[in-house]
Design a protein around this motif. Sequence first.
Motif, PDB file in Angstrom:
ATOM      1  N   ILE A   1       0.855  -1.186   0.000  1.00 46.48           N
ATOM      2  CA  ILE A   1       0.000   0.000   0.000  1.00 46.48           C
ATOM      3  C   ILE A   1       0.892   1.237   0.000  1.00 46.48           C
ATOM      4  O   ILE A   1       1.806   1.371   0.819  1.00 46.48           O
ATOM      5  CB  ILE A   1      -0.902   0.017   1.258  1.00 46.48           C
ATOM      6  CG1 ILE A   1      -1.749  -1.267   1.357  1.00 46.48           C
ATOM      7  CG2 ILE A   1      -1.774   1.272   1.277  1.00 46.48           C
ATOM      8  CD1 ILE A   1      -2.770  -1.432   0.294  1.00 46.48           C
TER       9      ILE A   1
ATOM     10  N   GLN B   1      -2.331   5.852  -1.094  1.00 47.53           N
ATOM     11  CA  GLN B   1      -3.612   5.161  -0.900  1.00 47.53           C
ATOM     12  C   GLN B   1      -4.078   5.208   0.548  1.00 47.53           C
ATOM     13  O   GLN B   1      -5.261   5.012   0.817  1.00 47.53           O
ATOM     14  CB  GLN B   1      -3.470   3.696  -1.319  1.00 47.53           C
ATOM     15  CG  GLN B   1      -3.079   3.479  -2.769  1.00 47.53           C
ATOM     16  CD  GLN B   1      -2.642   2.054  -3.012  1.00 47.53           C
ATOM     17  OE1 GLN B   1      -1.520   1.671  -2.662  1.00 47.53           O
ATOM     18  NE2 GLN B   1      -3.517   1.248  -3.605  1.00 47.53           N
TER      19      GLN B   1
ATOM     20  N   HIS C   1      -7.589   5.513   2.776  1.00 46.63           N
ATOM     21  CA  HIS C   1      -7.710   4.692   3.970  1.00 46.63           C
ATOM     22  C   HIS C   1      -6.907   5.357   5.085  1.00 46.63           C
ATOM     23  O   HIS C   1      -5.928   6.074   4.822  1.00 46.63           O
ATOM     24  CB  HIS C   1      -7.163   3.287   3.717  1.00 46.63           C
ATOM     25  CG  HIS C   1      -7.821   2.564   2.583  1.00 46.63           C
ATOM     26  ND1 HIS C   1      -9.122   2.127   2.645  1.00 46.63           N
ATOM     27  CD2 HIS C   1      -7.352   2.190   1.364  1.00 46.63           C
ATOM     28  CE1 HIS C   1      -9.432   1.508   1.518  1.00 46.63           C
ATOM     29  NE2 HIS C   1      -8.380   1.533   0.724  1.00 46.63           N
TER      30      HIS C   1
ATOM     31  N   ASN D   1     -16.500   3.800   1.448  1.00 46.85           N
ATOM     32  CA  ASN D   1     -15.920   2.459   1.419  1.00 46.85           C
ATOM     33  C   ASN D   1     -14.425   2.494   1.718  1.00 46.85           C
ATOM     34  O   ASN D   1     -13.612   1.889   1.010  1.00 46.85           O
ATOM     35  CB  ASN D   1     -16.175   1.776   0.063  1.00 46.85           C
ATOM     36  CG  ASN D   1     -15.900   0.283   0.105  1.00 46.85           C
ATOM     37  OD1 ASN D   1     -16.045  -0.356   1.145  1.00 46.85           O
ATOM     38  ND2 ASN D   1     -15.505  -0.288  -1.015  1.00 46.85           N
ATOM     39  N   ARG D   2     -14.071   3.187   2.780  1.00 49.62           N
ATOM     40  CA  ARG D   2     -12.674   3.300   3.193  1.00 49.62           C
ATOM     41  C   ARG D   2     -12.465   2.582   4.522  1.00 49.62           C
ATOM     42  O   ARG D   2     -13.344   2.559   5.393  1.00 49.62           O
ATOM     43  CB  ARG D   2     -12.253   4.755   3.359  1.00 49.62           C
ATOM     44  CG  ARG D   2     -12.287   5.602   2.084  1.00 49.62           C
ATOM     45  CD  ARG D   2     -11.289   5.136   1.034  1.00 49.62           C
ATOM     46  NE  ARG D   2     -11.841   4.064   0.196  1.00 49.62           N
ATOM     47  CZ  ARG D   2     -11.156   3.456  -0.776  1.00 49.62           C
ATOM     48  NH1 ARG D   2      -9.890   3.796  -1.002  1.00 49.62           N
ATOM     49  NH2 ARG D   2     -11.719   2.508  -1.486  1.00 49.62           N
TER      50      ARG D   2
ATOM     51  N   MET E   1      -7.357  -3.050   3.583  1.00 47.27           N
ATOM     52  CA  MET E   1      -7.323  -2.031   2.532  1.00 47.27           C
ATOM     53  C   MET E   1      -7.262  -2.673   1.152  1.00 47.27           C
ATOM     54  O   MET E   1      -7.996  -2.288   0.229  1.00 47.27           O
ATOM     55  CB  MET E   1      -6.122  -1.101   2.749  1.00 47.27           C
ATOM     56  CG  MET E   1      -6.207  -0.266   4.009  1.00 47.27           C
ATOM     57  SD  MET E   1      -4.647   0.621   4.332  1.00 47.27           S
ATOM     58  CE  MET E   1      -4.972   1.278   5.981  1.00 47.27           C
ATOM     59  N   ASP E   2      -6.395  -3.663   1.010  1.00 51.04           N
ATOM     60  CA  ASP E   2      -6.253  -4.362  -0.270  1.00 51.04           C
ATOM     61  C   ASP E   2      -7.545  -5.084  -0.651  1.00 51.04           C
ATOM     62  O   ASP E   2      -7.993  -5.019  -1.806  1.00 51.04           O
ATOM     63  CB  ASP E   2      -5.092  -5.356  -0.181  1.00 51.04           C
ATOM     64  CG  ASP E   2      -4.867  -6.117  -1.470  1.00 51.04           C
ATOM     65  OD1 ASP E   2      -4.502  -5.490  -2.479  1.00 51.04           O
ATOM     66  OD2 ASP E   2      -5.074  -7.351  -1.469  1.00 51.04           O
TER      67      ASP E   2
ATOM     68  N   THR F   1     -10.549  -4.350   0.312  1.00 45.29           N
ATOM     69  CA  THR F   1     -11.551  -3.340  -0.015  1.00 45.29           C
ATOM     70  C   THR F   1     -11.388  -2.861  -1.446  1.00 45.29           C
ATOM     71  O   THR F   1     -12.368  -2.722  -2.193  1.00 45.29           O
ATOM     72  CB  THR F   1     -11.454  -2.151   0.958  1.00 45.29           C
ATOM     73  OG1 THR F   1     -11.715  -2.611   2.289  1.00 45.29           O
ATOM     74  CG2 THR F   1     -12.442  -1.058   0.606  1.00 45.29           C
ATOM     75  N   GLU F   2     -10.143  -2.617  -1.852  1.00 44.48           N
ATOM     76  CA  GLU F   2      -9.884  -2.165  -3.218  1.00 44.48           C
ATOM     77  C   GLU F   2     -10.313  -3.229  -4.237  1.00 44.48           C
ATOM     78  O   GLU F   2     -10.780  -2.903  -5.326  1.00 44.48           O
ATOM     79  CB  GLU F   2      -8.393  -1.846  -3.396  1.00 44.48           C
ATOM     80  CG  GLU F   2      -7.880  -0.716  -2.523  1.00 44.48           C
ATOM     81  CD  GLU F   2      -8.467   0.634  -2.896  1.00 44.48           C
ATOM     82  OE1 GLU F   2      -8.895   0.794  -4.062  1.00 44.48           O
ATOM     83  OE2 GLU F   2      -8.523   1.519  -2.026  1.00 44.48           O
ATOM     84  N   ARG F   3     -10.153  -4.495  -3.877  1.00 44.72           N
ATOM     85  CA  ARG F   3     -10.475  -5.584  -4.800  1.00 44.72           C
ATOM     86  C   ARG F   3     -11.922  -6.066  -4.685  1.00 44.72           C
ATOM     87  O   ARG F   3     -12.365  -6.915  -5.456  1.00 44.72           O
ATOM     88  CB  ARG F   3      -9.536  -6.774  -4.551  1.00 44.72           C
ATOM     89  CG  ARG F   3      -8.081  -6.505  -4.863  1.00 44.72           C
ATOM     90  CD  ARG F   3      -7.219  -7.758  -4.706  1.00 44.72           C
ATOM     91  NE  ARG F   3      -7.109  -8.182  -3.315  1.00 44.72           N
ATOM     92  CZ  ARG F   3      -7.786  -9.170  -2.767  1.00 44.72           C
ATOM     93  NH1 ARG F   3      -8.678  -9.863  -3.481  1.00 44.72           N
ATOM     94  NH2 ARG F   3      -7.617  -9.497  -1.485  1.00 44.72           N
TER      95      ARG F   3
END
Length: 389
Positions: free
Chosen positions: A12, A86, A110, A135-136, A344-345, A347-349
């Motif tokens: 990140i 990010q 995030h 959505n963070r 975090m990862d 959430t991004e995916r």
Amino acid sequence: MINGSKRIAQPIRWAMVGGGRNSQIGYIHRSAALRDQSFALVAGAFDIDPGRGREFGVQLGVDPQRCYPDYRTLFEQEARRPDGIQAVSVATPNGTHFAITRAALEAGLHVVCEKPLCFTLEEAETLREIALANNRVVGVTYGYAGHQLIEQARAMIADGELGEIRMVHMQFAHGFHSAPVEGQNEATKWRVDPRLAGPSYVLGDVGTHPLYLSEVMLPEFRIKRLMCSRQSFVKSRAPLEDNAYTLMEYEGGAMGLVWSSAVNAGSMHGQKIRVIGSRASLEWWDEHPNQLAFEIQGQPVQVLERGMGYLHPGALLDDRIGAGHPEGLFEAWSNLYYRFAMAMDATERGDGALLAGLRYPDIHAGVEGVRWVERCVQSADRGGVWVDY
């Protein structure tokens, strides 16, 4: 069960606000975040003095063009870069947490924030609304929850090994501020200033730590009401307390007690949690974090050791070195930071399944910490009366 592999494909891109050269907590954040290659420190606003912050950032290996004078400039400039940050960690005095975290969330970042998340429950709920709407991920650094034996205690309680839970005794009671050290110590000075620290000192600064440990160990427990008495034994700290006792009644009838103190003279740290059931008790002490006492009524005390094969698989998941070697604070924080990165990862995916099974101190934990402090202050300031939670 030592896992030395990377947990996410790409680190990140990460920045810090605060955590400069003389910041103990800043060093802990960086050591934890960078340990598993889950984060890459690429930018920051490290100091209230822009020149000093830039110099420090360069020493850390950050591009001087990405060492910014303040958090607003950091967020604005990084948003314009194709390789912009990010996520950001907020390691600044309490009074700045709300504004910085809100700005970061609104910038689509995030956030990992020091506790307390903010001063009031209204502010905390606002941050939660923004985080959920955007959505963070928001992580809160209840760092002691990363110790492996906290997960072991959670599993044993869930499996019924203690019987019916009757009492939870918690304390974080050190003695390093038993005298007015804030006159010579800047790191303590702001903590006893209501403008910078908020409505409490030790309730928010230390009391919320064992409280969160109890939330990890007893996820189904809900506080029904509480009563609190707080004192300023070093009189110059009033109206902020340097000692407090909080009695809690849980839904279902179990009782809880939290002793929060900075004036427990002679105590190094004094953070302990004891969960007492109808047939057995568990006790964990953060000065001996690699051991968990398991006491069955009528039997000799058992001491469970970190890293041993008899532990629950969830407690072995975070092993970083074989049993017998002591692990400590940096390992615990690293365990939280890799979870922050995974959240975090994911959430991004859009990986909801991974998120659903991932435990870490999130925005909801941050809100509850603020709620608890606010209710404690309300109770104490009304003369130590019961208040609904």
